[in-house]
Design an enzyme around this catalytic site. Sequence first.
Site, mmCIF file in Angstrom:
data_model
loop_
_atom_site.group_PDB
_atom_site.id
_atom_site.type_symbol
_atom_site.label_atom_id
_atom_site.label_comp_id
_atom_site.label_asym_id
_atom_site.label_seq_id
_atom_site.Cartn_x
_atom_site.Cartn_y
_atom_site.Cartn_z
ATOM 1 N N ASP A 125 5.644 0.370 12.985
ATOM 2 C CA ASP A 125 6.055 -0.755 13.844
ATOM 3 C C ASP A 125 7.257 -0.304 14.654
ATOM 4 O OD1 ASP A 125 4.334 -3.097 12.725
ATOM 5 O OD2 ASP A 125 5.099 -2.032 10.980
ATOM 6 N N HIS A 127 4.022 1.313 2.256
ATOM 7 C CA HIS A 127 5.212 0.629 1.734
ATOM 8 C C HIS A 127 5.875 1.489 0.648
ATOM 9 C CE1 HIS A 127 2.695 -3.003 2.940
ATOM 10 N NE2 HIS A 127 3.792 -3.178 3.642
ATOM 11 N N ARG A 179 -3.595 -5.079 6.845
ATOM 12 C CA ARG A 179 -4.709 -5.700 7.581
ATOM 13 C C ARG A 179 -5.985 -4.857 7.536
ATOM 14 N NH1 ARG A 179 -0.339 -7.718 11.128
ATOM 15 N NH2 ARG A 179 -0.460 -9.976 11.078
ATOM 16 N N HIS A 187 0.862 -1.184 0.000
ATOM 17 C CA HIS A 187 0.000 0.000 0.000
ATOM 18 C C HIS A 187 0.897 1.233 0.000
ATOM 19 C CE1 HIS A 187 1.051 0.142 4.229
ATOM 20 N NE2 HIS A 187 0.513 -1.055 4.427
ATOM 21 N N GLY A 237 9.256 1.136 8.876
ATOM 22 C CA GLY A 237 8.275 2.159 9.206
ATOM 23 C C GLY A 237 8.150 2.423 10.706
HETATM 24 P P1 AMP Z 1 4.684 -5.160 6.607
HETATM 25 O O1 AMP Z 1 4.502 -5.482 5.160
HETATM 26 O O2 AMP Z 1 3.431 -4.887 7.340
HETATM 27 O O3 AMP Z 1 5.613 -6.119 7.297
HETATM 28 O O4 AMP Z 1 5.451 -3.778 6.626
HETATM 29 C C1 AMP Z 1 6.659 -3.601 5.925
HETATM 30 C C2 AMP Z 1 7.248 -2.273 6.327
HETATM 31 O O5 AMP Z 1 6.333 -1.235 6.006
HETATM 32 C C3 AMP Z 1 7.512 -2.163 7.829
HETATM 33 O O6 AMP Z 1 8.751 -1.518 8.033
HETATM 34 C C4 AMP Z 1 6.353 -1.337 8.316
HETATM 35 O O7 AMP Z 1 6.652 -0.603 9.484
HETATM 36 C C5 AMP Z 1 6.134 -0.423 7.135
HETATM 37 N N1 AMP Z 1 4.779 0.134 7.138
HETATM 38 C C6 AMP Z 1 3.619 -0.520 7.360
HETATM 39 N N2 AMP Z 1 2.570 0.332 7.352
HETATM 40 C C7 AMP Z 1 3.093 1.565 7.112
HETATM 41 C C8 AMP Z 1 2.524 2.874 7.001
HETATM 42 N N3 AMP Z 1 1.234 3.078 7.121
HETATM 43 N N4 AMP Z 1 3.380 3.905 6.762
HETATM 44 C C9 AMP Z 1 4.715 3.703 6.641
HETATM 45 N N5 AMP Z 1 5.306 2.498 6.733
HETATM 46 C C10 AMP Z 1 4.508 1.440 6.975
#
Ligand code: AMP
Length: 282
Positions: free
Chosen positions: A150, A37, A187, A34, A147
Site C-alpha cells: 500500500d 502481515h 482479499r 497472512h 507494507g
Molecule cells: P491490511 O490488513 O490489508 O490493512 O494490511 C496491514 C498492513 O500489511 C499494511 O501495512 C499493508 O501494506 C501490509 N501488507 C498487506 N499485504 C502485504 C504483503 N503482501 N506483503 C507485505 N505487507 C503487506
Amino acid sequence: MEAQRTIDDIRGKVQSLKKEGNTIAFVPTMGALHEGHLSLFRLAQKHADEVVASIYVNPEQFAPDEDFEEYPRELENDLAKCEEEGIAEVFAPTDEIMYSGEQYLSIEIEELNEYMDGGSRPGFFEGILLVVNKLFNIIEPDFAVFGQKDIQQFRILQQMVTEFNHDVELVMGPIKRANDGLALSSRNKYLNDEQRKLAPGLYRSLQYVGKQISDGAKNVELLLEHQKNELEAKGFKIDYLNLFSFEKMKPVVKPESGSKYILAGAVYLGETRLIDNLIIEK
Ligand code: AMP
C-alpha cells in the site's frame, strides 16, 4: 493470547512494556492475517524490543459500495498467529470504542491522493489517516511498520508523521508474494480458482514494464497501453496502470535518471480489486 479491547487496557499494557525499558514497534492491520502481515511483524521485531499489533476493520476507509461487510474477520485465528509470532499485545477494538462520542473532526489530504488509489477511492486515505492518527495517539510507538503493498498509504502517512509531528519512525516492509508472484492480500480469498490463476498477470505486467523502463525505454505510455490491452484481453478490468512520481504520487510520462518512481496497478478480477506496485529508481 487475548486481545485488548479498550483504549485504557491497551494503553496500560503498552505503558507497562515501556516502563520495563522496552521500545515498541507497532503494526496496524485489518486482520485475516497472512504471510505478508507476519513478515511485517518479523521486520518490526528487528527494530524494537516488543511488537504491538492492531486488528481493526476500519469502517471509515470503506465507501458504501465497498466490501466492509464481507471483509474477512478471523480474530481467534489471528490471535493464534500473533501468539506464535511473539507479538506482545494485540489491540482489537470495536467501532464503538474507536469512534465513541461525537466525531466532529476529519483530516483532509491535498495533492498526494489525487491519483492511484486516492483517485479511485474517494475518502479512503482520509479514513486511514483518521484511524492511524488515533492509533498512534493510543499506542505512541517508537516505530510503526507498513507494507510497500500500500505504497500511497505509506507516503501519505509519512507526510502525516512529518506535518503532525508524531514521534514515530515509519518503516516500510517489502511485498510478500505467493510462489507465482501474486502479492498476498486478505482479499485474495475472494478469488475463484480461475481468477486466482490469472491474478499474477498484474505482477508480470509490472515486471515487464519495469524492466523496459530500467533498460531505458522512452515511450512509457505506449508500453503501458500495450500491457493494459493484454491484461484486458485476459479478463482483467483495469482501474489504473501507470508510472507515478514517488514524492507527489502523480503520473509521470518521461522518467528521469536520479529519481524514484512507482509503477503501480489496480485491477479487478470479477468484483475483486487487486493492487500491486514496483519501486523504480532510475
Ligand atoms: P491490511 O490488513 O490489508 O490493512 O494490511 C496491514 C498492513 O500489511 C499494511 O501495512 C499493508 O501494506 C501490509 N501488507 C498487506 N499485504 C502485504 C504483503 N503482501 N506483503 C507485505 N505487507 C503487506
